[in-house]
Design a protein around this motif. Structure first.
Motif, PDB file in Angstrom:
ATOM      1  N   UNK A 263       0.833  -1.213   0.000  1.00  0.00           N
ATOM      2  CA  UNK A 263       0.000   0.000   0.000  1.00  0.00           C
ATOM      3  C   UNK A 263       0.857   1.248   0.000  1.00  0.00           C
ATOM      4  N   UNK A 264       0.394   2.293  -0.669  1.00  0.00           N
ATOM      5  CA  UNK A 264       1.003   3.629  -0.529  1.00  0.00           C
ATOM      6  C   UNK A 264      -0.127   4.632  -0.359  1.00  0.00           C
ATOM      7  N   UNK A 265       0.146   5.718   0.364  1.00  0.00           N
ATOM      8  CA  UNK A 265      -0.903   6.716   0.598  1.00  0.00           C
ATOM      9  C   UNK A 265      -1.166   7.504  -0.695  1.00  0.00           C
ATOM     10  N   UNK A 266      -2.310   8.180  -0.732  1.00  0.00           N
ATOM     11  CA  UNK A 266      -2.666   8.955  -1.938  1.00  0.00           C
ATOM     12  C   UNK A 266      -1.639  10.038  -2.256  1.00  0.00           C
ATOM     13  N   UNK A 267      -1.160  10.813  -1.244  1.00  0.00           N
ATOM     14  CA  UNK A 267      -0.161  11.835  -1.591  1.00  0.00           C
ATOM     15  C   UNK A 267       1.093  11.233  -2.232  1.00  0.00           C
ATOM     16  N   UNK A 268       1.536  10.076  -1.732  1.00  0.00           N
ATOM     17  CA  UNK A 268       2.724   9.432  -2.323  1.00  0.00           C
ATOM     18  C   UNK A 268       2.414   9.010  -3.761  1.00  0.00           C
ATOM     19  N   UNK A 269       1.249   8.386  -3.957  1.00  0.00           N
ATOM     20  CA  UNK A 269       0.861   7.978  -5.323  1.00  0.00           C
ATOM     21  C   UNK A 269       0.854   9.191  -6.244  1.00  0.00           C
ATOM     22  N   UNK A 270       0.219  10.279  -5.754  1.00  0.00           N
ATOM     23  CA  UNK A 270       0.091  11.488  -6.590  1.00  0.00           C
ATOM     24  C   UNK A 270       1.455  12.039  -6.976  1.00  0.00           C
ATOM     25  N   UNK A 271       2.369  12.072  -6.003  1.00  0.00           N
ATOM     26  CA  UNK A 271       3.705  12.633  -6.277  1.00  0.00           C
ATOM     27  C   UNK A 271       4.409  11.902  -7.403  1.00  0.00           C
ATOM     28  N   UNK A 272       4.131  10.605  -7.520  1.00  0.00           N
ATOM     29  CA  UNK A 272       4.798   9.818  -8.556  1.00  0.00           C
ATOM     30  C   UNK A 272       4.033   9.839  -9.878  1.00  0.00           C
ATOM     31  N   UNK A 273       2.879  10.519  -9.881  1.00  0.00           N
ATOM     32  CA  UNK A 273       2.022  10.485 -11.083  1.00  0.00           C
ATOM     33  C   UNK A 273       2.082  11.751 -11.919  1.00  0.00           C
ATOM     34  N   UNK A 274       2.544  12.839 -11.347  1.00  0.00           N
ATOM     35  CA  UNK A 274       2.356  14.130 -12.028  1.00  0.00           C
ATOM     36  C   UNK A 274       2.818  14.123 -13.477  1.00  0.00           C
ATOM     37  N   UNK A 275       3.944  13.495 -13.731  1.00  0.00           N
ATOM     38  CA  UNK A 275       4.463  13.488 -15.093  1.00  0.00           C
ATOM     39  C   UNK A 275       3.571  12.753 -16.075  1.00  0.00           C
ATOM     40  N   UNK A 276       2.608  11.988 -15.555  1.00  0.00           N
ATOM     41  CA  UNK A 276       1.746  11.172 -16.417  1.00  0.00           C
ATOM     42  C   UNK A 276       0.340  11.770 -16.538  1.00  0.00           C
ATOM     43  N   UNK A 277       0.175  13.032 -16.132  1.00  0.00           N
ATOM     44  CA  UNK A 277      -1.137  13.651 -16.247  1.00  0.00           C
ATOM     45  C   UNK A 277      -1.559  13.649 -17.715  1.00  0.00           C
ATOM     46  N   UNK A 278      -2.824  13.345 -17.982  1.00  0.00           N
ATOM     47  CA  UNK A 278      -3.280  13.352 -19.372  1.00  0.00           C
ATOM     48  C   UNK A 278      -3.248  14.790 -19.895  1.00  0.00           C
ATOM     49  N   UNK A 279      -2.699  14.953 -21.098  1.00  0.00           N
ATOM     50  CA  UNK A 279      -2.470  16.296 -21.619  1.00  0.00           C
ATOM     51  C   UNK A 279      -3.758  17.121 -21.725  1.00  0.00           C
ATOM     52  N   UNK A 280      -4.847  16.489 -22.142  1.00  0.00           N
ATOM     53  CA  UNK A 280      -6.107  17.221 -22.346  1.00  0.00           C
ATOM     54  C   UNK A 280      -6.634  17.805 -21.025  1.00  0.00           C
ATOM     55  N   UNK A 281      -6.276  17.177 -19.895  1.00  0.00           N
ATOM     56  CA  UNK A 281      -6.789  17.629 -18.595  1.00  0.00           C
ATOM     57  C   UNK A 281      -6.289  19.031 -18.236  1.00  0.00           C
ATOM     58  N   UNK A 282      -5.127  19.410 -18.759  1.00  0.00           N
ATOM     59  CA  UNK A 282      -4.578  20.728 -18.440  1.00  0.00           C
ATOM     60  C   UNK A 282      -5.468  21.873 -18.904  1.00  0.00           C
ATOM     61  N   UNK A 283      -6.273  21.649 -19.917  1.00  0.00           N
ATOM     62  CA  UNK A 283      -7.158  22.722 -20.422  1.00  0.00           C
ATOM     63  C   UNK A 283      -8.607  22.481 -20.085  1.00  0.00           C
TER      64      UNK A 283
END
Ligand SMILES: Cc1cc2nc3c(=O)[nH]c(=O)nc-3n(C[C@H](O)[C@H](O)[C@H](O)COP(=O)(O)OP(=O)(O)OC[C@H]3O[C@@H](n4cnc5c(N)ncnc54)[C@H](O)[C@@H]3O)c2cc1C
Ligand code: SF4
Ligand code: SF4
Ligand code: SF4
Length: 395
Positions: A263-283
């Motif tokens: 298990x990992x906490x949500x903040x830890x998961x999020x920190x490792x995910x930022x680079x994989x944000x879907x491009x369309x979500x930014x707009x």
């Protein structure tokens, strides 16, 4: 130019596809499939050259929010509703059954409402999101027709999923009364499909729409990255993935085929995910799922600490949404209480709305493709500030 040719040029090729799946649902020839590896639709046949059905229902590039509000609410939002769209009531809610609540993301409210609607015959199927059998870390849309299937699909799947595509499958299987659960981009295309009136049988099947709040999403590569890099589990070993496993707020939890759990906490998961944000979500400019009958998210209150029974915060927007909630509560499936509007405004709201205004302005300035929400997008600092003096923000 066929509708799909236009989608290819203006939406998919321009990086504006949200992977909502609506083009696959409405295609009368059934020649659109969703490609789960690249998170985009693919054409598998030949279009009628004048057909525009998929293009008219696609909200990847064009989201005429004022026109869609007139269709759903009979009016457009006024300036005081700039933050969260047209709202009737703000409440918190949870399933009254512990196992449904714990199987859910926050309060299991959505699952509770779906179970009520299925058991009372208000709907005969619900569009939900589960995991693939052969790749249990990869989300896919599913049709739930009973309590067990609703519970199995509980919790947020933090990856792009073409949920609307299941509408086509529901029609093919003969279901006539459907509930749709989706992120704002799923609901944008659903409402455009209803507005376009060229898939009337499908449009007529939708009995109610439950929207998830959405601060942004990730490609499925983010999940693969966290399983491998952070949890140290190879994909071949994975038996089950949960984004919010266990009591509120839950953890990202991987269960391996030999029964091991990491298990990992949500903040830890999020920190490792930022680079994989879907491009369309930014707009993307819709945080609170402004076109749903009810919109549901986390309840960000000081009393919400690890291990306490979770609640979901939600907005009732339409009379359909109000009737559903009141009836499910009267029948004992869910419990709800009134809360202040401020509890729906979170940090995710801040970086979604204010951040998207900025992001879209920059893209326009550089002549890059942008989704058009038909709403005034002033740069972040000029928009209404969040209520930072409210105790919610001081907690
Ligand atoms: C990508 C994403 C981003 C989110 N961002 C925020 C946020 O910034 N702020 C906030 O307050 N809340 C956010 N939420 C919503 C929140 O995580 C909970 O889903 C919500 O509080 C409902 O909880 P529940 O326990 O009532 O729902 P549950 O009873 O757990 O039911 C959730 C339903 O959502 C469906 N679902 C799950 N994942 C997806 C998906 N990817 N696409 C379509 N349907 C799906 C499930 O099938 C299920 O039917 C987000 C959810 C997702 C999926
Ligand atoms: S309908 Fe949805 S999946 Fe199809 S092209 Fe448009 S945004 Fe993409
Ligand atoms: S809806 Fe029409 S234009 Fe779109 S893919 Fe199907 S046949 Fe082609
Ligand atoms: S940020 Fe917008 S485009 Fe991205 S998943 Fe959420 S609603 Fe869809």
């Amino acid at each position: 130019m066929s509708g799909f040719d236009k989608l290819q040029t203006e939406v998919i090729g321009a990086g504006l596809c949200t992977d909502c799946g609506m083009c696959a649902a409405v295609c009368p020839r059934g020649i659109v499939v969703m490609d789960y590896d690249i998170e985009e639709p693919r054409l598998t046949g030949v279009c009628h050259p004048r057909c525009q059905v998929c293009y008219m229902s696609c909200a990847g590039k064009d989201i005429p929010v004022p026109e869609l509000e007139r269709m759903v609410f009979g009016r457009e939002r006024n300036p005081s509703q700039e933050l969260l769209g047209i709202c009737r009531e703000f409440r918190k809610g949870q399933s009254t059954e512990d196992k449904v609540r714990v199987a859910g993301a926050t309060g299991g409210l959505i699952s509770g409402l779906l179970i009520y609607a299925l058991e009372r015959g208000i709907i005969d199927a619900a569009i939900v999101v589960g995991m693939m059998e052969d790749r249990p870390w990869r989300a896919m849309p599913r049709l739930a027709t009973n309590k067990e299937q609703v519970m199995a699909a509980g919790q947020s799947k933090l990856q792009m999923v073409p949920a609307d595509a299941a509408l086509g499958e529901a029609l093919r299987q003969g279901f006539k009364k459907l509930a749709v659960v989706g992120l704002p981009c799923h609901i944008h295309s659903l409402r455009k499909m209803q507005l376009a009136r060229n898939a009337t049988k499908l449009a007529g099947c939708v009995k109610f729409v439950i929207g998830l709040l959405c601060g942004g999403n990730w490609t499925h590569k983010a999940t693969e990255h966290v399983i491998d890099e952070v949890c140290g589990v190879s994909l071949e070993e994975v038996a089950k993935v949960e984004y919010r496993g266990g009591e509120y707020p839950g953890n990202f939890r991987v269960t391996t085929k030999d029964g091991r759990q990491v298990s990992v906490t949500s903040p830890v998961r999020r920190n490792h995910c930022w680079g994989f944000r879907h491009d369309r979500c930014g707009g993307c400019f819709d945080y609170s799922n402004d076109l749903a009958d009810i919109s549901v998210g986390d309840y960000h209150h000081a009393e919400m600490v690890r291990g306490v029974p979770g609640w979901s915060a939600f907005i009732i927007r339409t009379s359909t949404g109000l009737e559903l909630v009141e009836a499910a509560q009267a029948a004992g499936y869910v419990a709800t209480e009134t809360i202040e509007e401020e509890y729906l405004l979170t940090g995710a709201y801040e970086w979604k709305i204010h951040g998207s205004s900025y992001h879209l302005e920059e893209r326009r300035r550089h002549g890059l493709p942008c989704p058009d929400f038909h709403l005034p997008l002033t740069p972040g600092p000029l928009r209404r500030r969040l209520p930072y003096d409210h105790p919610h923000f001081k907690a």
